[in-house]
Design a protein around this motif. Structure first.
Motif, PDB file in Angstrom:
ATOM      1  N   ARG A  27       3.037  22.269  -4.868  1.00 51.28           N
ATOM      2  CA  ARG A  27       2.299  23.040  -5.871  1.00 51.28           C
ATOM      3  C   ARG A  27       0.984  23.538  -5.290  1.00 51.28           C
ATOM      4  O   ARG A  27       0.279  22.810  -4.601  1.00 51.28           O
ATOM      5  CB  ARG A  27       2.042  22.186  -7.119  1.00 51.28           C
ATOM      6  N   THR A  28       0.640  24.777  -5.592  1.00 50.84           N
ATOM      7  CA  THR A  28      -0.555  25.407  -5.048  1.00 50.84           C
ATOM      8  C   THR A  28      -1.769  25.073  -5.914  1.00 50.84           C
ATOM      9  O   THR A  28      -1.725  25.161  -7.147  1.00 50.84           O
ATOM     10  CB  THR A  28      -0.381  26.932  -4.985  1.00 50.84           C
ATOM     11  N   LEU A  29      -2.854  24.703  -5.253  1.00 48.30           N
ATOM     12  CA  LEU A  29      -4.109  24.462  -5.954  1.00 48.30           C
ATOM     13  C   LEU A  29      -4.741  25.786  -6.370  1.00 48.30           C
ATOM     14  O   LEU A  29      -4.626  26.798  -5.676  1.00 48.30           O
ATOM     15  CB  LEU A  29      -5.083  23.699  -5.057  1.00 48.30           C
ATOM     16  N   HIS A  42      -3.621  27.204 -23.891  1.00 50.44           N
ATOM     17  CA  HIS A  42      -3.283  26.146 -24.843  1.00 50.44           C
ATOM     18  C   HIS A  42      -2.161  25.271 -24.281  1.00 50.44           C
ATOM     19  O   HIS A  42      -1.267  25.740 -23.584  1.00 50.44           O
ATOM     20  CB  HIS A  42      -2.850  26.755 -26.185  1.00 50.44           C
ATOM     21  N   GLN A  43      -2.261  23.984 -24.545  1.00 48.28           N
ATOM     22  CA  GLN A  43      -1.269  22.994 -24.109  1.00 48.28           C
ATOM     23  C   GLN A  43      -1.219  22.831 -22.593  1.00 48.28           C
ATOM     24  O   GLN A  43      -0.216  22.382 -22.044  1.00 48.28           O
ATOM     25  CB  GLN A  43       0.122  23.345 -24.646  1.00 48.28           C
ATOM     26  N   ASP A  44      -2.308  23.160 -21.926  1.00 53.08           N
ATOM     27  CA  ASP A  44      -2.404  22.939 -20.485  1.00 53.08           C
ATOM     28  C   ASP A  44      -3.504  21.928 -20.171  1.00 53.08           C
ATOM     29  O   ASP A  44      -4.491  21.805 -20.908  1.00 53.08           O
ATOM     30  CB  ASP A  44      -2.729  24.245 -19.747  1.00 53.08           C
ATOM     31  N   LEU A  45      -3.300  21.195 -19.078  1.00 53.02           N
ATOM     32  CA  LEU A  45      -4.313  20.305 -18.528  1.00 53.02           C
ATOM     33  C   LEU A  45      -4.635  20.751 -17.115  1.00 53.02           C
ATOM     34  O   LEU A  45      -3.750  21.209 -16.386  1.00 53.02           O
ATOM     35  CB  LEU A  45      -3.817  18.854 -18.480  1.00 53.02           C
ATOM     36  N   LEU A  97      -5.485  21.458 -10.139  1.00 51.02           N
ATOM     37  CA  LEU A  97      -4.031  21.416 -10.210  1.00 51.02           C
ATOM     38  C   LEU A  97      -3.647  21.473 -11.689  1.00 51.02           C
ATOM     39  O   LEU A  97      -3.941  20.543 -12.447  1.00 51.02           O
ATOM     40  CB  LEU A  97      -3.505  20.129  -9.575  1.00 51.02           C
ATOM     41  N   PRO A  98      -3.042  22.586 -12.133  1.00 50.06           N
ATOM     42  CA  PRO A  98      -2.721  22.732 -13.557  1.00 50.06           C
ATOM     43  C   PRO A  98      -1.348  22.161 -13.908  1.00 50.06           C
ATOM     44  O   PRO A  98      -0.413  22.219 -13.113  1.00 50.06           O
ATOM     45  CB  PRO A  98      -2.735  24.259 -13.741  1.00 50.06           C
TER      46      PRO A  98
END
Length: 215
Positions: A27-29, A42-45, A97-98
């Motif tokens: 996964r790409t930063l 919304h609904q993301d960390l 990192l999402p």
């Protein structure tokens, strides 16, 4: 003078970043420059891999407030707040990192890894709430400097350095006062002998942060 404690001041177990590296190598930063706006869905960390993010809101009177500072391993996002409006900026250059909440909920290892970091956020939030209730501005500024030193400080021979270049305006936003008042109080604190400034970074005496020392 030799400090008994070793850097950093805050010694939470930092196991989340190795876990993320193991699980999400491909996964790409996302990288943002200091001062850059961090888009929030919304609904993301967002997990902080490197750097520090500051979280903002604004009151009905137009006054802005910083409601949190997130360093490495800490998480932030709209999925874990009810504050509105709510936005994030990079206090320093930052790598993130999402994840979606669905991804987090589907991974027991990730859930276990972020739990201690959410506790850190809760502790920080409650500390800031307690600070905001202090009547005197000088007490609020002193308390927030101590809290920043405990959260982001590193022990050096001269004291505890807060490795964040916070402007007087940012400190004023943290405690609900004016930049002019913060400038005056910082000068008073330097005169009292427990605060120093080097390269725009604040250094507190170890006694003020609650560290023991040997002479």
């Amino acid at each position: 003078m030799t400090l008994v404690n070793s850097a950093p001041v805050c010694a939470y177990p930092n196991q989340l970043i190795p876990l993320l590296e193991q699980l999400y190598q491909e996964r790409t930063l996302l990288t943002y420059p200091a001062g850059g706006n961090i888009p929030l869905q919304h609904q993301d960390l967002h997990f902080v891999y490197r750097g520090v993010a500051q979280l903002h809101t604004v009151h009905v009177d137009g006054g802005e407030t910083i409601v949190g500072l997130c360093g490495p391993s800490m998480a932030f996002g709209r999925a874990i707040t009810t504050v509105e409006p709510y936005w994030a900026t990079a206090l320093t250059e930052i790598d993130l990192l999402p994840f979606s909440m669905a991804e987090v909920e589907a991974s027991p290892g990730l859930m276990a890894g972020i739990f201690p970091q959410l506790i850190r956020r809760l502790q920080q939030t409650e500390s800031w709430l307690a600070i905001s209730g202090q009547r005197l501005v000088s007490d609020r500024l002193r308390a927030v400097l101590i809290q920043l030193a405990q959260d982001f400080g590193h022990v050096e021979s001269g004291g505890v350095r807060i490795r964040l270049r916070l402007t007087h305006h940012q400190l004023a936003t943290l405690i609900g006062t004016t930049r002019v008042t913060v400038t005056r109080l910082l000068r008073d604190f330097r005169d009292e002998g427990w605060l120093n400034v080097q390269q725009r970074q604040l250094i507190l005496s170890p006694q003020m942060v609650g560290l023991a020392c040997n002479n």
